[in-house]
Enzyme design. Structure first.
Site: not given
Ligand SMILES: O=P(O)(O)O[C@H]1O[C@H](CO)[C@@H](O)[C@H](O)[C@H]1O
Ligand SMILES: O=P(O)(O)O[C@H]1O[C@H](CO)[C@@H](O)[C@H](O)[C@H]1O
Lengths: 351, 351
Positions: B78, B166, B281, B299, B301, B314, B316, B319
């Site tokens: 929608d 879903h 994919h 495949h 992911h 985790k 991302m 960095y």
């Molecule tokens: O280094 P920190 O602050 O402990 O960790 C943070 O920054 C890192 C670098 O971007 C990442 O890899 C970690 O997942 C995040 O929690």
């Protein structure tokens, strides 16, 4: 459907710096949000907490006691992802199983002794001290390492695990993915067009103005034409500058000023300490210091996740991870909103 | 530092499917976590809630009433990010400002009438119905669109805004970034090595076994050598198959079985309904249906964000966004943990 209007009609835009595309579907802003709501960031961080390993006088994980620092303070990350002495992985036995050595250092830089003072609330002189320290580390670590990544994760939402304002510096013996990408696209652009990609881009955005957020004599901040995050910005010098350490005295002062203005607007947008990840990209260093880097232009990326309010973020998930980034308002709409915000901070500097 | 050990010594690994690298720093698991803690997913989702627009008999945003469906149920999103009729953007006036048309359709597929029944809790016949519907949509939308992205965002942490199990299907008139990337790398691998990249990879992983999670006569699931997310997996057929719709009857049955086994292990890992984004994919469709797609291998992911527990993910961020993905345990360690888990679901099917 009528004539094309970017704020009404979905389209894709090209990112020449990453050689990829973003799907812009601004009409998605009308979608009601019933998903995850974020906790607001902690507003009353104590100025000094001796149990916080980033504070002056506190004890860190390795047993060291922090000095009573009065400006910036740099130390080695106690849990570094990169260390200087990791051994070489075994030779690869197959092209589908390739490993290579990763060596480097990870540093942490506190911006100021006070835990309750974020960058937009700091004075220009205090921000200038941060910039000078960045340039110093870029020189020091860049003497041997090809890439020195300066970055700040701000806010718990961005994985930051310590409320004391700080950034990190990870230097590596390899060019990371993003560096390799920007190396390739900028090199190709200079070859094909005879002018560095981001120098030309900054000149055009300064004329077009619709994506400008703030500008001064030496710098401009735009929501790039190809922005992925709702209020993503790109901070660009007007002059051709390859690396942080090349900035003149007055360029550093005006960088402090434009950072303060941008970050104040960010905080004012939803009246919250605005979460983001940001970082600097400039020409590679170490063995590359002698090579020609004329295709590079120094710049900082700001990637803030919030979309609708302090509590509702943009999720880069299924379609984005498997296919392509998608955004819910146009970069021009985002720039207009940021431009309209006051440059006076909604809270003001804590006393 | 002693001889190289992947679980002790940081290194980088090459992802041949994306032509990029990941930094593996397994010693980072020792870092204490003081950052954001996630809310556990809602455990007691009501089986039927007429205010939920995905339930049988509920009213959707456009006023339509859902049928009393008894198996899968597919309808048009929608709030679609892609619509079939957007007008063409104006011609680009500069190579740094390139836009192009984006047309397509977005569909939603409910897996089952019950809101409290996720895929791992469904019977094999019920999962098989989902697979058949995926194949049907791949044929239907793939008749004209070059890319049909089937994906599931599971859990509020992954931007999912509705607890009724879903997935989504977004078909587009363009090849998205990830598709273009895998098109290029798989084409090049076949040219250089004479065998499809993922077919060769699956054969090697079936022999090496250290990254295997589950396998059966037609399929295998591995934590890929280049995995970025802590418990990321790759689901691969053993036979050379370009697209979902080519799967035989018995391959579909054994796909249902391996999905159930994988997803049960995922839920058992932290005894929580495991959040992830996943997607399929396969070879491009529409105008590409006539072209040679021998370099492609079908495949799926799976990208799950949890790292240490149901509450610690985790991130991302800095960095990772500015430089390169970094992971905190080795793919081999992740595979070993998943392998060791029971294939009986910790909660069992709700009655
Ligand atoms: O280094 P920190 O602050 O402990 O960790 C943070 O920054 C890192 C670098 O971007 C990442 O890899 C970690 O997942 C995040 O929690
Ligand atoms: O389509 P939904 O479930 O409303 O939205 C979810 O998935 C989309 C596709 O991955 C994302 O763009 C959204 O940010 C996310 O919240």
């Amino acid at each position: 459907a009528g004539p094309f209007q970017p704020s009404e009609h979905q389209h894709v835009r090209y990112n020449p710096l990453r050689d990829d595309w973003v799907l812009v579907s601004a009409h998605r802003m009308r979608r009601p949000w019933q998903g995850q709501v974020e906790k607001p960031p902690q507003e009353d961080v104590p100025r000094c907490d001796l149990s916080n390993p980033l504070c002056p006088g506190a004890v860190r994980a390795n047993g060291e006691v922090n000095p009573q620092y009065t400006s910036t303070f740099v130390f080695d990350n106690d849990f570094p992802a990169l260390q200087p002495d990791a051994p070489e992985p075994d030779a690869c036995d197959h092209p589908l199983f390739q490993a290579a050595s990763a060596r480097g250092v990870c540093k942490v830089m506190c911006f100021h002794p006070w835990s309750d003072l974020t960058l937009p609330l700091m004075s220009l002189a205090e921000i200038r001290a941060v910039i000078d320290k960045w340039a110093e580390l870029a020189v020091e670590l860049g003497a041997s390492y090809p890439w020195v990544q300066i970055f700040e994760n701000k806010g718990a939402m961005m994985g930051c695990s310590n409320p004391h304002p700080h950034c990190q510096v990870w230097a590596s013996n390899f060019l990371p993915n993003e560096a390799r990408l920007e190396e390739r696209t900028q090199r190709q652009h200079l070859q094909e067009h005879g002018v560095p990609l981001l120098l030309e881009y900054a000149r055009l955005e300064a004329q077009r103005k619709e994506r400008l957020v703030v500008e001064n004599a030496h710098w401009l901040v735009v929501v790039p034409y190809w922005a992925v995050w709702p209020f993503q910005t790109l901070l660009l010098p007007r002059r051709h500058v390859c690396r942080l350490q090349e900035l003149s005295d007055s360029e550093r002062d005006s960088l402090a000023s434009i950072m303060k203005r941008l970050l104040t607007k960010y905080d004012n947008l939803f009246e919250v300490s605005f979460p983001y990840s940001m970082g600097w990209h400039g020409a590679p260093t170490g063995p590359h210091l002698g090579a020609d880097s004329g295709h590079w232009q120094l710049h900082a990326h700001y990637y803030p996740p919030l979309l609708r309010s302090a509590a509702v973020r943009k999720f880069m998930v299924g379609y984005e991870m498997l296919a392509q980034a998608q955004r819910d308002l146009t970069p021009e709409q985002a720039a207009e909103r940021l431009r309209a915000l006051p440059e006076e901070h909604y809270r003001g500097r804590p006393r």
